[in-house]
Design a protein around this motif. Structure first.
Motif, short mmCIF file in Angstrom:
data_model
loop_
_atom_site.label_atom_id
_atom_site.label_comp_id
_atom_site.label_asym_id
_atom_site.label_seq_id
_atom_site.Cartn_x
_atom_site.Cartn_y
_atom_site.Cartn_z
N VAL A 226 0.84 -1.20 0.00
CA VAL A 226 0.00 0.00 0.00
C VAL A 226 0.87 1.25 0.00
CG1 VAL A 226 -1.71 1.31 1.29
CG2 VAL A 226 -1.91 -1.17 1.14
N LEU A 227 1.89 1.25 0.84
CA LEU A 227 2.76 2.42 0.96
C LEU A 227 3.60 2.66 -0.29
CD1 LEU A 227 4.01 1.92 4.63
CD2 LEU A 227 2.35 3.61 3.82
N HIS A 228 3.82 1.61 -1.08
CA HIS A 228 4.62 1.72 -2.29
C HIS A 228 3.77 1.84 -3.55
CE1 HIS A 228 8.64 0.03 -0.52
NE2 HIS A 228 8.01 0.82 0.33
N THR A 229 2.49 2.12 -3.37
CA THR A 229 1.58 2.30 -4.49
C THR A 229 1.37 3.78 -4.77
OG1 THR A 229 0.43 0.23 -4.00
CG2 THR A 229 -0.73 1.83 -5.39
N GLY A 230 1.61 4.18 -6.02
CA GLY A 230 1.47 5.58 -6.40
C GLY A 230 0.09 5.89 -6.96
N PRO A 231 -0.08 7.09 -7.47
CA PRO A 231 -1.37 7.51 -8.04
C PRO A 231 -1.83 6.64 -9.20
CG PRO A 231 0.06 9.40 -7.70
CD PRO A 231 0.90 8.19 -7.47
N ASP A 232 -0.88 5.95 -9.85
CA ASP A 232 -1.25 5.09 -10.99
C ASP A 232 -1.76 3.72 -10.54
OD1 ASP A 232 1.08 4.03 -10.03
OD2 ASP A 232 2.20 4.19 -11.91
N GLY A 233 -1.77 3.49 -9.21
CA GLY A 233 -2.27 2.22 -8.69
C GLY A 233 -1.28 1.09 -8.74
N VAL A 234 -0.04 1.38 -9.12
CA VAL A 234 1.00 0.35 -9.23
C VAL A 234 1.91 0.40 -8.00
CG1 VAL A 234 2.97 -0.47 -10.56
CG2 VAL A 234 0.97 0.46 -11.74
N SER A 235 2.12 -0.77 -7.39
CA SER A 235 3.06 -0.86 -6.27
C SER A 235 4.44 -1.23 -6.80
CB SER A 235 2.59 -1.92 -5.27
OG SER A 235 3.51 -2.01 -4.20
N LYS A 236 5.44 -0.44 -6.45
CA LYS A 236 6.79 -0.69 -7.00
C LYS A 236 7.87 -0.32 -5.98
CE LYS A 236 9.89 0.50 -10.85
NZ LYS A 236 10.18 -0.89 -11.22
N THR A 237 8.84 -1.20 -5.85
CA THR A 237 10.07 -0.93 -5.10
C THR A 237 11.23 -1.08 -6.09
OG1 THR A 237 9.14 -1.83 -3.07
CG2 THR A 237 11.53 -1.59 -3.16
N TRP A 238 12.04 -0.06 -6.21
CA TRP A 238 13.10 -0.05 -7.21
C TRP A 238 14.27 -0.94 -6.80
CZ3 TRP A 238 13.11 3.05 -11.79
CH2 TRP A 238 11.92 3.78 -11.97
N ASN A 239 14.93 -1.49 -7.82
CA ASN A 239 16.08 -2.37 -7.58
C ASN A 239 17.35 -1.61 -7.25
OD1 ASN A 239 14.30 -4.38 -8.36
ND2 ASN A 239 15.15 -4.57 -10.43
N GLU A 240 17.37 -0.32 -7.53
CA GLU A 240 18.59 0.44 -7.31
C GLU A 240 18.53 1.22 -6.00
OE1 GLU A 240 18.52 4.54 -9.61
OE2 GLU A 240 18.06 2.88 -10.97
N VAL A 241 19.68 1.33 -5.35
CA VAL A 241 19.81 2.07 -4.11
C VAL A 241 21.03 2.98 -4.24
CG1 VAL A 241 20.17 1.93 -1.62
CG2 VAL A 241 18.79 0.18 -2.78
N ALA A 242 20.84 4.26 -3.97
CA ALA A 242 21.97 5.19 -3.97
C ALA A 242 22.67 5.11 -2.62
CB ALA A 242 21.47 6.61 -4.23
N VAL A 243 23.98 4.95 -2.64
CA VAL A 243 24.75 4.84 -1.40
C VAL A 243 25.76 5.98 -1.31
CG1 VAL A 243 24.47 2.35 -1.23
CG2 VAL A 243 26.42 3.27 -2.48
#
Length: 213
Positions: free
Chosen positions: A187-204
């Motif tokens: 739910v927390l990763h769902t945007g206005p488009d209704g798609v839930s997404k967690t990105w594979n990239e992390v900036a360090v």
């Protein structure tokens, strides 16, 4: 004959003084060079800071965090700051994760549903590397895999440096962990488009301080 003798004696005296002056000058230069080469840099171990930015929703909204404990397990001394940093080894307890979440629910979820589904994730370990052509990277061990993160350097001053790079989690076979945290935070990763997404990239990012001896 007397005049010639005096002339020769004078020439010998001038030559002797000149040689002594030249020798003194060389000794002074050698002392200066030796003093400069004896100057050494060391990492101030307890000053190292490591932070990261992960991303959620298709809009790629940032979620920042850091690790409050950085253990320097092996460090060097060098004639320059980069020589001192090269080969530095570190380990980071994942339990020191901190994302400044007011609800107090985010950090436990990341520990359980992201790190918790990986192999050997009590610690993230690695080594900092400097190549001969001033390229910087860290070899990071996570999820039983070791991968390399190229880094960009920012010079704050002669003793302070910041390094930043992008960690692509597929290089550590961590896509299952990405899917796991995305499901737990659907739910927390769902945007206005209704798609839930967690990105594979992390900036360090790592901030380091060195001292000159």
């Amino acid at each position: 004959m007397k005049k010639l003798a005096f002339a020769c004696l004078g020439l010998l005296l001038i030559t002797g003084v000149s040689c002594k002056d030249a020798k003194k000058g060389q000794e002074g230069e050698a002392t200066t060079v030796q003093a400069a080469s004896s100057e050494k840099f060391n990492l101030v171990k307890d000053s190292t800071k490591v932070s990261f930015t992960a991303y959620k929703t298709t809009e790629k909204l940032p979620v920042g965090g850091k690790f409050t404990t950085i253990n320097i397990t092996d460090s060097n001394e060098g004639g320059t700051a980069m020589e001192a940093l090269n080969g530095t080894k570190f380990s980071i307890p994942v339990s020191s994760l901190f994302t400044n979440d007011a609800t107090g629910t985010r950090d436990p979820k990341i520990l359980e549903f992201f790190f918790g589904v990986m192999k050997d994730t009590e610690l993230i370990s690695g080594v900092f590397k400097v190549s001969g052509d001033d390229k910087y990277s860290i070899d990071v061990t996570l999820n039983g895999q070791t991968g390399t993160i190229p880094l960009n350097r920012t010079v704050i001053d002669e003793n302070n440096f910041s390094f930043a790079g992008i960690m692509n989690l597929e290089d550590w076979d961590a896509l299952d962990a990405v899917a796991s945290i995305n499901k737990a935070c659907e739910v927390l990763h769902t945007g206005p488009d209704g798609v839930s997404k967690t990105w594979n990239e992390v900036a360090v990012k790592a901030d380091v301080l060195l001292q000159k001896n």
